[in-house]
Design an enzyme around this catalytic site. Structure first.
Site, PDB file in Angstrom:
ATOM      1  N   ASP A 190     -36.991 -38.227  22.560  1.00  0.00           N
ATOM      2  CA  ASP A 190     -37.826 -38.547  23.713  1.00  0.00           C
ATOM      3  C   ASP A 190     -37.399 -37.627  24.856  1.00  0.00           C
ATOM      4  O   ASP A 190     -36.631 -36.676  24.650  1.00  0.00           O
ATOM      5  CB  ASP A 190     -37.695 -40.041  24.091  1.00  0.00           C
ATOM      6  CG  ASP A 190     -36.363 -40.332  24.767  1.00  0.00           C
ATOM      7  OD1 ASP A 190     -35.432 -39.498  24.676  1.00  0.00           O
ATOM      8  OD2 ASP A 190     -36.248 -41.384  25.418  1.00  0.00           O
ATOM      9  N   LYS A 230     -42.067 -39.319  16.388  1.00  0.00           N
ATOM     10  CA  LYS A 230     -41.106 -40.034  17.236  1.00  0.00           C
ATOM     11  C   LYS A 230     -41.235 -41.550  17.042  1.00  0.00           C
ATOM     12  O   LYS A 230     -40.252 -42.246  16.816  1.00  0.00           O
ATOM     13  CB  LYS A 230     -41.340 -39.677  18.707  1.00  0.00           C
ATOM     14  CG  LYS A 230     -40.262 -40.229  19.618  1.00  0.00           C
ATOM     15  CD  LYS A 230     -40.647 -40.180  21.062  1.00  0.00           C
ATOM     16  CE  LYS A 230     -40.886 -41.582  21.552  1.00  0.00           C
ATOM     17  NZ  LYS A 230     -41.409 -41.688  22.881  1.00  0.00           N
TER      18      LYS A 230
END
Ligand code: SF4
Length: 234
Positions: free
Chosen positions: A164, A145
């Protein structure tokens, strides 16, 4: 009184059963429509973490784990001034680093990651932030991420989709994935969202998740996606 948006949506509404049966091309088409509407709704959607360099964005993203971007932006100006480059993080006094990032939570781990990051960048990359997924993801404190955030926003490279909490929640509610694991959600999204829009997609979903499709109480009656969403409660 029912809002006009809600009334209009009820007529052509997408049910959960329809979303489950939806073909890949239809789902791609719906994804494109979602993207277009959100772009119109949030023309200024962008990375909310303040930064000027890839290193600053990398540091800010590490600090943003389990913390709001707003809080991170309060901490980073002093941090960036005190630690302007990889060498300064590598040589940092742990106690000082911990104190400076304390308010972002999990400060011991985060400070350790920042020092380790500085050392790795110094020893393996001449102090520069590398621009590939493989290299970034091998750095301390950096997962897929964080690497996607840096690649997309600091280098303009769409290598993957940032997943997220907002992107994961909204992608599920919109019936674009049934996965809970971020890596699997990312893989589903990469098959639906056009590659050049991967970074933008995450910004748009994050904005929409903060403004309208909130975790506890989504404001479906005010949502521009209401007729495209199988989870709409109207
Ligand atoms: S606010 Fe409601 S209609 Fe809009 S995306 Fe979220 S769940 Fe769907």
């Amino acid at each position: 009184m029912t809002s006009p948006k809600a009334t209009a949506a009820r007529k052509g509404r997408l049910t959960p059963a329809m979303a489950k049966r939806e073909s890949k091309p239809k789902k791609r088409q719906r994804t494109a429509e979602i993207l277009q509407r959100l772009e119109e709704e949030y023309p200024d959607a962008c990375c909310a973490l303040e930064h000027r360099t890839p290193l600053q964005l990398l540091v800010a993203t590490i600090l943003s784990a389990q913390c709001t971007d707003k809080r991170v932006n309060m901490v980073t100006p002093a941090l960036f001034e005190r630690f302007p480059d990889a060498a300064s993080y590598a040589a940092a006094e742990m106690a000082e680093l911990e104190e400076m990032v304390r308010s972002t939570g999990f400060y011991r781990n985060k400070a350790k990651s920042l020092q380790g990051l500085g050392q790795a960048l110094q020893s393996d990359y001449d102090g520069e932030v590398p621009a590939t997924m493989k290299e970034l993801a091998s750095l301390p404190g950096v997962g897929r991420k964080t690497a996607n955030v840096v690649l997309g926003n600091a280098f303009g490279i769409d290598d993957g989709v940032v997943v997220d909490t907002h992107v994961g929640r909204l992608s599920n509610r919109l019936g674009l994935t049934e996965q809970k694991n971020p890596v699997k959600i990312e893989s589903d999204l990469m098959a639906l969202v056009p590659k050049g829009d991967w970074t933008l997609w995450a910004h748009l979903l994050i904005f929409h998740g903060r403004e309208v499709c909130k975790a506890r109480k989504p404001a479906c009656a005010d949502c521009v996606l209401v007729d495209l969403c199988p989870s709409a409660e109207i």
